[in-house]
Enzyme design. Structure first.
Site, PDB file in Angstrom:
ATOM      1  N   VAL A  26      27.085  35.963  44.065  1.00 20.24           N
ATOM      2  CA  VAL A  26      26.407  37.107  44.782  1.00 20.24           C
ATOM      3  C   VAL A  26      24.838  36.731  44.788  1.00 20.24           C
ATOM      4  O   VAL A  26      23.954  36.885  45.720  1.00 20.24           O
ATOM      5  CB  VAL A  26      26.441  38.185  43.924  1.00 20.24           C
ATOM      6  CG1 VAL A  26      25.508  39.501  44.456  1.00 20.24           C
ATOM      7  CG2 VAL A  26      28.029  38.666  44.037  1.00 20.24           C
ATOM      8  N   SER A  58      31.987  30.791  38.185  1.00 19.85           N
ATOM      9  CA  SER A  58      32.092  29.574  37.513  1.00 19.85           C
ATOM     10  C   SER A  58      33.762  29.213  37.656  1.00 19.85           C
ATOM     11  O   SER A  58      33.962  27.931  37.515  1.00 19.85           O
ATOM     12  CB  SER A  58      31.345  29.228  36.311  1.00 19.85           C
ATOM     13  OG  SER A  58      30.012  29.331  36.470  1.00 19.85           O
ATOM     14  N   VAL A 185      16.910  36.567  30.638  1.00 25.25           N
ATOM     15  CA  VAL A 185      16.037  37.780  30.774  1.00 25.25           C
ATOM     16  C   VAL A 185      16.214  38.497  29.455  1.00 25.25           C
ATOM     17  O   VAL A 185      17.275  39.017  28.856  1.00 25.25           O
ATOM     18  CB  VAL A 185      16.678  38.676  32.021  1.00 25.25           C
ATOM     19  CG1 VAL A 185      15.933  39.929  31.965  1.00 25.25           C
ATOM     20  CG2 VAL A 185      16.625  37.972  33.146  1.00 25.25           C
ATOM     21  N   HIS A 236      41.033  38.379  32.522  1.00 31.65           N
ATOM     22  CA  HIS A 236      42.261  38.265  33.609  1.00 31.65           C
ATOM     23  C   HIS A 236      42.741  36.881  33.473  1.00 31.65           C
ATOM     24  O   HIS A 236      41.987  36.058  33.443  1.00 31.65           O
ATOM     25  CB  HIS A 236      41.605  38.502  34.949  1.00 31.65           C
ATOM     26  CG  HIS A 236      42.462  38.091  35.907  1.00 31.65           C
ATOM     27  ND1 HIS A 236      43.811  38.400  36.230  1.00 31.65           N
ATOM     28  CD2 HIS A 236      42.191  37.031  36.743  1.00 31.65           C
ATOM     29  CE1 HIS A 236      44.380  37.567  37.066  1.00 31.65           C
ATOM     30  NE2 HIS A 236      43.400  36.938  37.597  1.00 31.65           N
ATOM     31  N   TYR A 270      49.688  36.084  41.533  1.00 29.78           N
ATOM     32  CA  TYR A 270      49.192  35.324  42.597  1.00 29.78           C
ATOM     33  C   TYR A 270      49.330  33.859  42.242  1.00 29.78           C
ATOM     34  O   TYR A 270      49.220  33.685  41.125  1.00 29.78           O
ATOM     35  CB  TYR A 270      47.782  35.871  43.173  1.00 29.78           C
ATOM     36  CG  TYR A 270      46.602  35.651  42.399  1.00 29.78           C
ATOM     37  CD1 TYR A 270      46.053  34.349  42.078  1.00 29.78           C
ATOM     38  CD2 TYR A 270      46.009  36.569  41.469  1.00 29.78           C
ATOM     39  CE1 TYR A 270      45.002  34.148  41.217  1.00 29.78           C
ATOM     40  CE2 TYR A 270      45.104  36.493  40.593  1.00 29.78           C
ATOM     41  CZ  TYR A 270      44.541  35.157  40.574  1.00 29.78           C
ATOM     42  OH  TYR A 270      43.306  34.934  39.708  1.00 29.78           O
ATOM     43  N   TRP A 368      33.412  40.877  43.712  1.00 31.28           N
ATOM     44  CA  TRP A 368      34.312  39.414  43.700  1.00 31.28           C
ATOM     45  C   TRP A 368      33.858  38.625  44.603  1.00 31.28           C
ATOM     46  O   TRP A 368      33.159  38.935  45.754  1.00 31.28           O
ATOM     47  CB  TRP A 368      35.717  39.896  43.656  1.00 31.28           C
ATOM     48  CG  TRP A 368      36.065  40.663  42.659  1.00 31.28           C
ATOM     49  CD1 TRP A 368      35.369  41.261  41.571  1.00 31.28           C
ATOM     50  CD2 TRP A 368      37.483  40.991  42.227  1.00 31.28           C
ATOM     51  NE1 TRP A 368      36.223  42.100  40.472  1.00 31.28           N
ATOM     52  CE2 TRP A 368      37.661  41.839  41.100  1.00 31.28           C
ATOM     53  CE3 TRP A 368      38.676  40.976  43.047  1.00 31.28           C
ATOM     54  CZ2 TRP A 368      38.632  42.372  40.516  1.00 31.28           C
ATOM     55  CZ3 TRP A 368      39.995  41.503  42.460  1.00 31.28           C
ATOM     56  CH2 TRP A 368      39.880  42.324  41.216  1.00 31.28           C
ATOM     57  N   VAL A 369      34.368  37.352  44.458  1.00 28.96           N
ATOM     58  CA  VAL A 369      34.041  36.263  45.335  1.00 28.96           C
ATOM     59  C   VAL A 369      34.277  36.657  46.923  1.00 28.96           C
ATOM     60  O   VAL A 369      33.747  36.338  47.927  1.00 28.96           O
ATOM     61  CB  VAL A 369      34.830  34.980  44.981  1.00 28.96           C
ATOM     62  CG1 VAL A 369      34.849  33.948  46.217  1.00 28.96           C
ATOM     63  CG2 VAL A 369      33.921  34.502  43.898  1.00 28.96           C
ATOM     64  N   ASP A 571      26.737  65.751  56.481  1.00 33.76           N
ATOM     65  CA  ASP A 571      26.564  66.830  57.136  1.00 33.76           C
ATOM     66  C   ASP A 571      26.240  67.931  55.991  1.00 33.76           C
ATOM     67  O   ASP A 571      27.121  67.874  55.005  1.00 33.76           O
ATOM     68  CB  ASP A 571      27.860  67.284  58.122  1.00 33.76           C
ATOM     69  CG  ASP A 571      29.146  67.574  57.473  1.00 33.76           C
ATOM     70  OD1 ASP A 571      29.415  66.933  56.146  1.00 33.76           O
ATOM     71  OD2 ASP A 571      30.072  68.034  58.082  1.00 33.76           O
ATOM     72  N   THR A 573      25.538  72.338  55.207  1.00 34.05           N
ATOM     73  CA  THR A 573      25.477  73.803  55.628  1.00 34.05           C
ATOM     74  C   THR A 573      24.220  74.377  54.917  1.00 34.05           C
ATOM     75  O   THR A 573      24.163  74.496  53.441  1.00 34.05           O
ATOM     76  CB  THR A 573      26.635  74.492  55.208  1.00 34.05           C
ATOM     77  OG1 THR A 573      27.952  74.117  55.762  1.00 34.05           O
ATOM     78  CG2 THR A 573      26.541  76.067  55.786  1.00 34.05           C
TER      79      THR A 573
END
Length: 837
Positions: A26, A58, A185, A236, A270, A368-369, A571, A573
């Site tokens: 990202v 990675s 950081v 995962h 998968y 995610w990628v 929208d 009201t």
């Protein structure tokens, strides 16, 4: 040596200084997108070593399946495929279009693949449903005897995330960006409400904009900035087999794969090829949450921080499922594996946007990628141009209610997103826990009436009431207190297929009929209410919205929040209750955030939803019910449509608004939460003589579609302007300047239109997001749909090219082409006589 830059080093001409935290897929994609748009003073920091700093990128397996129920996520994925497909490093492409193949081993999954094929057609992704034999051709190792079929998506494939990072780093560097590894950081500096710098263990970096693209470390960076980042890191499992003889010599070691990426979603699995091995990912195991504040630094970990030890006991059941689907694995074993950490939010969507609490601090998290390049392009567009061209309301960091941001809620819902990542989920299906969370003051009365609750925004929302089961279309039932010959006589709803029958009951038809013929009470408490007060209230709201609000107190106006490009942000009201006091009906927390970002300091703007409640009293007998309970005149002459009045109903002070989103006479009655139960009981007791019922959201949605009332976020978003969405009546170009006005002036003739469709077959039903075909080709998609019980037909709204009324089209529902006809609006009571009596 410090790598910090001084304010004096800022380029002449004001090129903003941007610091991106995180050099994963990202962060690298964002640096490329920003520098391509001319923002070249970009610094990307990471605590790990480059080029692979140790985050999720990675170790990501790189699967890119583009299709899903979210148009936005599909758009992100399509851009990622397009962009990475154009990049290469050392002659290797960054995307390998081997295609995708989703398998069905159950009838339910096979039906769902038909639905997913519909999504693909709606969003413009090539896809084809194929039989077991073709699945075997595409993946010879699969046992086709277990299959009902598959969904083949030839443009899906494998993203090489680390290579894509490298390619984009090189492009961004050539434009002036710099990438610094081994910079941890330690703090975020600010000047008042604006970010000013990022502090690291190797120096301070001044910044006008800081983007947290830190992945599962997002909450850590957020805490430094004082910004909530509601995501849960979860481990995962991913494993690789040993060499398989069946794959020997099949794949080029440089490209690793030639067959489609494979999903066996019935077992949460998968697969992808790694030359002569197979990689296997599993979501079938128990959730394995990771504390982002306890993740070791790269130097302190034996392996990269995002990779945890493989827990073989969690994988054992999945391994059996793998060997059943791919019998060749009986002769193989697991050679290696790890538990890789990814980010999950409470609703499974990314967290994108700028914090209002700390201006200049942006999130690009939980990505995610699959969606990485698309997200980066949208965020870069947002930063540079002030708005993204894609609708991002599903992803905005402001979308969650306060009640949905507690650590306990994020943990519960984040873990549930992991468990359900491959489940067949109905669009109305609520999560189970934590419920109930938010309830209206009428909740106990609703339970006593047998309310069936679904959930939205944390609220328990009745969809129908079992107490109304006795009203379900007995031909002798006395339901004609105010018979209208224009209403259909036989409103028995047709039988539904198993999918459409989920989270639905024929009782909804009875509730809709009772609303049309008598009077019903609707719990409208979950609708967001804002209070705007102060001397500049009118001027502010005039500037921010499209309609003319300069009316006397007591007026109610339907209006739009537009962005600078004329897109519909929401929208509203707006009721003017006093010269400097307005009550605004809004849609989401993002509306409040948007208004607060633009509000002057002397304006008072607050969300009053939780302290108030609302009952919609609608139907031809609404006045007969309400008038005896108040000393004020509720006649049409004294209390006209789109008017407001502060009065009493019995003992209860209320703000009454003459509005109707079901197309019938009636009022929205607002009071404080402490008096809500008394208001319900007062109306209920007085309504007995008029046959009052409580009615739910299922009937409400049917009635509002019969009237053509748009639902923001479904029927219209920032991607649409008011004229093509059919709400141009809420724009007053002659009232003076307002946000989006200049863009509306520059519009040409519309090339698309939100179009009302009536399904030709009285027994047919669609639910939304289905593709619509005109002249045999995909032409658009359904936004909202519901059976119109008054009309005896299913009503569907769809984005289509401009078509004449009477034109025939087809809506694809689970692979079946359902005939429909373009209809004139509104479909019901076009003269508005029922509302204005």
């Amino acid at each position: 040596m410090s790598h910090s830059a001084s304010p004096a080093s800022r380029p002449a001409g004001g090129n903003p200084r941007v610091v991106v935290i995180g050099a994963g897929i990202v962060g690298c994609s964002l640096a490329d997108e920003l520098t391509a748009r001319g923002w070249t003073d970009v610094t990307v920091l990471d605590q790990g070593p480059l080029p692979a700093p140790g985050g999720s990128t990675s170790h990501a397996p790189g699967l890119v399946f583009q299709t899903g129920p979210s148009k936005t996520l599909t758009s992100f994925a399509k851009y990622t495929v397009e962009k990475f497909g154009s990049l290469e490093v050392d002659g290797l492409p960054c995307f390998h279009p081997v295609g995708g193949l989703e398998l069905a081993t159950t009838p339910e999954r096979w039906a769902d693949l038909h639905r997913r094929a519909g999504f693909a057609a709606s969003w413009g992704v090539r896809a084809e449903l194929v039989g077991p034999g073709r699945c075997k051709e595409l993946w010879p190792l699969v046992d086709e005897n277990r299959l009902y079929g598959g969904l083949h998506t030839p443009d899906d494939g494998l993203a090489r995330a680390v290579l894509a990072c490298r390619a984009q780093r090189e492009r961004a560097r050539a434009r002036g960006a710099r990438f610094l590894g081994r910079h941890t950081v330690t703090g975020i500096e600010r000047d008042g409400a604006h970010v000013t710098a990022v502090v690291t263990d190797r120096g301070t970096f001044p910044a006008d904009h800081v983007v947290s693209a830190a992945g599962f470390w997002g909450p850590v960076i957020g805490r430094m900035a004082g910004v909530d980042v509601p995501l849960l890191p979860l481990a995962h499992q991913y494993a690789r087999t040993g060499p398989l003889p069946e794959l020997a010599g099949v794949n080029d070691p440089r490209t690793e794969a030639s067959r489609p990426i494979l999903r066996h979603q019935d077992r949460d699995l998968y697969f992808r090829e790694h030359t002569d091995r197979i990689g296997i990912g599993s979501y079938a195991h128990r959730p394995l949450p990771v504390d982002p504040f306890a993740v070791p630094a790269y130097d302190d970990a034996e392996v990269m921080p995002s990779s945890y030890p493989f827990t073989e006991e969690d994988f054992a059941p999945s391994w059996e499922d793998c060997r059943q689907l791919l019998p060749a694995l009986e002769r193989a074993g697991i050679e290696e594996g790890f538990n890789g950490v990814f980010s999950f939010t409470p609703d499974g969507m990314p967290l994108l946007g700028e914090s209002r609490a700390l201006r200049g601090f942006w999130l690009a998290e939980a990505v995610w990628v699959t969606h990485s390049a698309g997200v980066a392009a949208a965020v870069a567009e947002w930063m540079v141009d002030g708005r993204p061209s894609l609708d991002l309301h599903e992803c905005e960091l402001t979308r969650f209610e306060d009640a949905q941001r507690s650590p306990a809620y994020v943990a519960e819902r984040g873990a549930r997103q992991f468990v359900e990542v491959y489940d067949v989920l109905h669009p109305l299906q609520p999560l189970d826990e934590p419920r109930p969370l938010r309830v209206s003051p009428f909740h106990t009365r609703q339970e006593a009436l047998g309310a069936v609750f679904l959930e939205g925004g944390g609220w328990e929302r009745p969809h129908w009431y079992e107490s109304n089961a006795s009203l379900t279309f007995n031909a002798d039932a006395s339901l004609t207190f105010d018979t209208d010959a224009s209403l259909a006589v036989d409103l028995q709803p047709p039988p539904r297929d198993a999918w459409a029958a989920r989270h639905w009951s024929p009782i909804a038809a009875a509730e809709a009929r009772a609303t049309r013929e008598r009077v019903a009470l609707y719990d409208m408490t979950p609708l967001r209410r804002l209070e705007v007060t102060g001397p500049g209230s009118l001027a502010f709201l005039q500037r921010m919205t499209s309609n003319n609000l300069a009316k006397k107190p007591g007026a109610v106006t339907y209006t739009l929040l537009l962005d600078e490009a004329g897109g519909i942000r929401s929208d509203l009201t707006v009721a003017r209750l006093a010269p400097d006091r307005f009550q605004v009906g809004a849609n989401s927390p993002a509306d409040l955030d948007w208004l607060l970002r633009h509000a002057p300091d002397d304006l008072h703007l607050r969300d009053i939803t939780s302290g108030t409640c609302c009952i919609g009293v609608w139907g031809p007998l609404a006045r007969a019910l309400v008038q005896p309970l108040t000393h004020d005149d509720f006649s049409h002459e004294a209390f006209g449509y789109f008017k407001a009045k502060e009065t009493y109903i019995g003992y209860v002070p209320v703000t009454a608004m003459r509005l109707s989103y079901v197309g019938e006479l009636g009022w929205e009655l607002y009071t404080t939460a402490d008096l809500g139960l008394r208001l319900w009981d007062t109306l209920w007791e007085a309504g007995r003589a008029h046959g009052v019922i409580a009615a739910g959201r299922s009937a409400f949605n049917s009635l509002r579609l019969e009237k053509g009332y748009r639902a923001w976020g479904h029927d219209m978003t920032t991607e649409h302007n008011p004229y093509e969405a059919g709400v141009g009546f809420a724009v007053r170009m002659n009232k003076g300047d307002f946000v989006g006005r200049a863009a509306l002036e520059a519009l040409g003739p519309p090339t698309r239109k939100l179009t009302a469709l009536l399904l030709d077959d009285p027994a047919a039903v669609v639910l939304g997001k289905e593709p619509v075909y005109a002249d045999g080709a995909p032409a658009g998609y359904v936004t909202s749909a519901s059976y119109g019980y008054t009309l005896g037909r299913c009503v569907a709204y769809a984005w289509l090219p401009p078509l004449e009324a009477g034109t025939g089209v087809h809506v694809e529902y689970f692979g079946e082409k359902v005939p429909a006809t373009v209809a004139e609006e509104p479909l019901f009571d076009p003269e508005m006589t029922r509302i204005r009596r």
